[in-house]
Design a protein around this motif. Sequence first.
Motif, mmCIF file in Angstrom:
data_model
loop_
_atom_site.group_PDB
_atom_site.id
_atom_site.type_symbol
_atom_site.label_atom_id
_atom_site.label_comp_id
_atom_site.label_asym_id
_atom_site.label_seq_id
_atom_site.Cartn_x
_atom_site.Cartn_y
_atom_site.Cartn_z
ATOM 1 N N THR A 167 2.262 28.584 -25.601
ATOM 2 C CA THR A 167 2.707 29.974 -25.800
ATOM 3 C C THR A 167 1.700 30.953 -25.193
ATOM 4 O O THR A 167 2.073 31.950 -24.581
ATOM 5 C CB THR A 167 2.847 30.291 -27.304
ATOM 6 N N GLU A 168 0.425 30.623 -25.349
ATOM 7 C CA GLU A 168 -0.622 31.485 -24.809
ATOM 8 C C GLU A 168 -0.571 31.528 -23.279
ATOM 9 O O GLU A 168 -0.706 32.583 -22.657
ATOM 10 C CB GLU A 168 -1.974 30.973 -25.285
ATOM 11 N N THR A 211 1.977 30.958 -21.283
ATOM 12 C CA THR A 211 3.157 31.590 -20.710
ATOM 13 C C THR A 211 3.330 33.030 -21.185
ATOM 14 O O THR A 211 4.242 33.720 -20.746
ATOM 15 C CB THR A 211 4.424 30.788 -21.067
ATOM 16 N N SER A 212 2.428 33.499 -22.040
ATOM 17 C CA SER A 212 2.592 34.852 -22.588
ATOM 18 C C SER A 212 2.415 35.911 -21.504
ATOM 19 O O SER A 212 2.981 36.994 -21.587
ATOM 20 C CB SER A 212 1.606 35.093 -23.728
ATOM 21 N N GLY A 213 1.629 35.608 -20.487
ATOM 22 C CA GLY A 213 1.425 36.571 -19.402
ATOM 23 C C GLY A 213 2.631 36.693 -18.482
ATOM 24 O O GLY A 213 2.540 37.328 -17.441
#
Lengths: 253, 261
Positions: free
Chosen positions: A222-223, A225-227
Motif C-alpha cells: 500500500t505504501e 503504490t500510494s504515490g
Amino acid sequence: MIEARGLSKRYGDVVAVDDVSFSIGKGEVVGFLGPNGAGKTTTMRMLTGFLPPTEGTAVIAGHDIFEQAIDARRSVGYLPETPPLYPEMTCRSYLTYVAKIKDVPRARRHGAVDQAIERCGLEDVHRRVISTLSKGFRQRVGIAQAILGDPPVLILDEPTVGLDPLQIREIRSLIAGLAAPGKGESQQTVVLSTHILAEVEAICRRVILISDGRKQVDAPITELTSGGRSLEEIFTQATLRDASADLDLEGDG
Amino acid sequence: MRHIPTVAGRELRSLFVSPVAYGVLSLFSILGGVFFILYVAEFSEWVFRLQQMQAAQQLEDLNLSDHLVNGFYGSMSMVLLFLIPGVTMGLFTSEKANGTDELLLTSPLTIWDIVLGKFLAASAFVALLTAIVGMFPAILFLYGDPELGKTLSGLLGVLLVGWTYAAIGCFASSLTRSQVLAFLITFVILLCILLVPAMADLGIAGGAPGIAELLRWLSTGAHFDELSKGLVDTSDLAYFAVIIGVFLCMTKAVVESVRWR
Ligand SMILES: Nc1ncnc2c1ncn2[C@@H]1O[C@H](COP(=O)(O)OP(=O)(O)O)[C@@H](O)[C@H]1O
Ligand SMILES: [Mg+2]
C-alpha cells in the motif's frame, strides 16, 4: 519471526546473495520478488538451513540457524523450488513420513495429515501414488508437506511456477487462506518467492524486492503504490537501476 | 537418533516397490541353489573317490563344515560383492534425483539419523540375503551332521561381510548423483579390498613387514575365513566394526559437506 542479518552467499566468484537483511513479524505475508537469478532461492535455502551463508546469519522463530539449527528447522515449513517428493509413495504415506521426520507428535500426526490433505484439496488423490499425479497435484502435495503440523514459519519457493492459470488461482487462494486462518488455526508467517508481480499483489501485504543478490525495496505494498505509481513501474525501475549501476561500474573500470 | 527407524522404514518400503529388490533376491536365491548343488556334487564325488581308494584316513578328515559349507559361504560372499552395490546405489543418489535431500536436510533430522537410517535399511536387506544363504546348510542338517558352531559362525561371517559391503555402498552413493557411478565406485572399492592381500603377498609393501601386516589385516577375506573356521574372535569382529564405522563416518562427512558447499 524471521530475522535475516547480513546474509551473503558466494559461489566461488559469483555473488548470489549480497548482504541481505530484513525482519519479518508474526503473521506477515511477504512476497520475495525478483527476476530469475536474483538470489531468491539461495536466500530461502539459507533461511531453511539447507545452505550455510558465507556471511551473516538468521534467526527463525527465535532460534539462530547456526546455534539452534534443529529448533530453527523444526519451526519452518519449506517448499523448495522443486517439490521434494518420493514418486513411489502414495500421497498419504508420504505426508505421514514427513509428519514423522518433522517431529509432529504421534497423537497429532493423523489429524495433521488429514488437515493438510484437506487444506490443499488432495482428498480425491491422497491414496494415489505420487508418480501418477499431475504437476498441479504434485505442487499441492509439496505445499501440503510444507504446511504440515502448522509450523510458525512458511517458506515457499515459487509455489505457482509451472502451473496453469486455474491451478495458480487455487494455490493463491490456498496461501491467502494460510495467512488469514480460521478459528482454532494458528496464524502463520509466510514468505513466498516469485518473479511474477501479479502474484505479490494478489497475496502479499509486503514486498521485498531483490535483484542481483541485493535488496532493493522493502515496504508494504500500500505504501509503495500510494504515490500513484504501479508496482510494475517500481519493479522495472529497481531492477533497471541495478543494471545501470552495473553499467556505470563497467564504465569506471 | 530417534528417527533412524523412520528413515530406514521408508527406505526399505521404497526398495521393495522397486524391481531391484526382487531381482536381487531372486538372483541370489537361484545362484545360492546352483552353488549349493555344485558343492554338494563335488563333496559326493570326493566321498565316492576316497571310498574307492579305501583312503580311510582322508575319509575321516572329510567333513561337511570344512569341505562343503565353507566353500559355499565363500562363493556366496563373492556373489554379494556383485549384488550389494546394486542394492545400495540408490540410497543417496535417489534423494538427490528427487530433490528430497532438500526435505531431509531442512527437517529436524540429524545427519546421523539419515546416514544410519539408510545403513539400517541396507543392513536389514543384507540380513534377509544372509537368511537365504543359511537355508541351504540347514538342509544338510536333515541328512548329515555338520558342526552347528561352524555353520553359524560362518553365517555370521557372511552377514558381517555383507554389512561391510553395504557401508561401503552407502558411502559411494553419497558421493555422486548417478546410480551407475555409485555402483561402479562401490565395486571398485570392494575389488581393492579383495585384492589387498594379493598386493601384500606380491610384496608391494616393499619388504616392510608392518605394512604387509596392515594390508593383510585390511582384507575382508582373512577375517571371514577365521569366522568360517568357527573362530569367533573379538579381533575379527572389531575389524568389521572398524571398517563399517569408518565408512559410515565418511558418509556422514560427505552428506554434511553437501550442506556446506
Ligand atoms: N550451486 C550454485 N553454484 C554456482 N552458482 C549458483 C548456484 N546456485 C545458484 N547460483 C547462482 O546464484 C544466483 C542466484 O540464483 P538463485 O538463488 O537460484 O536465483 P532465483 O531463485 O532468484 O532465480 C544465480 O546467478 C545463479 O546462477
Ligand atoms: Mg529460484
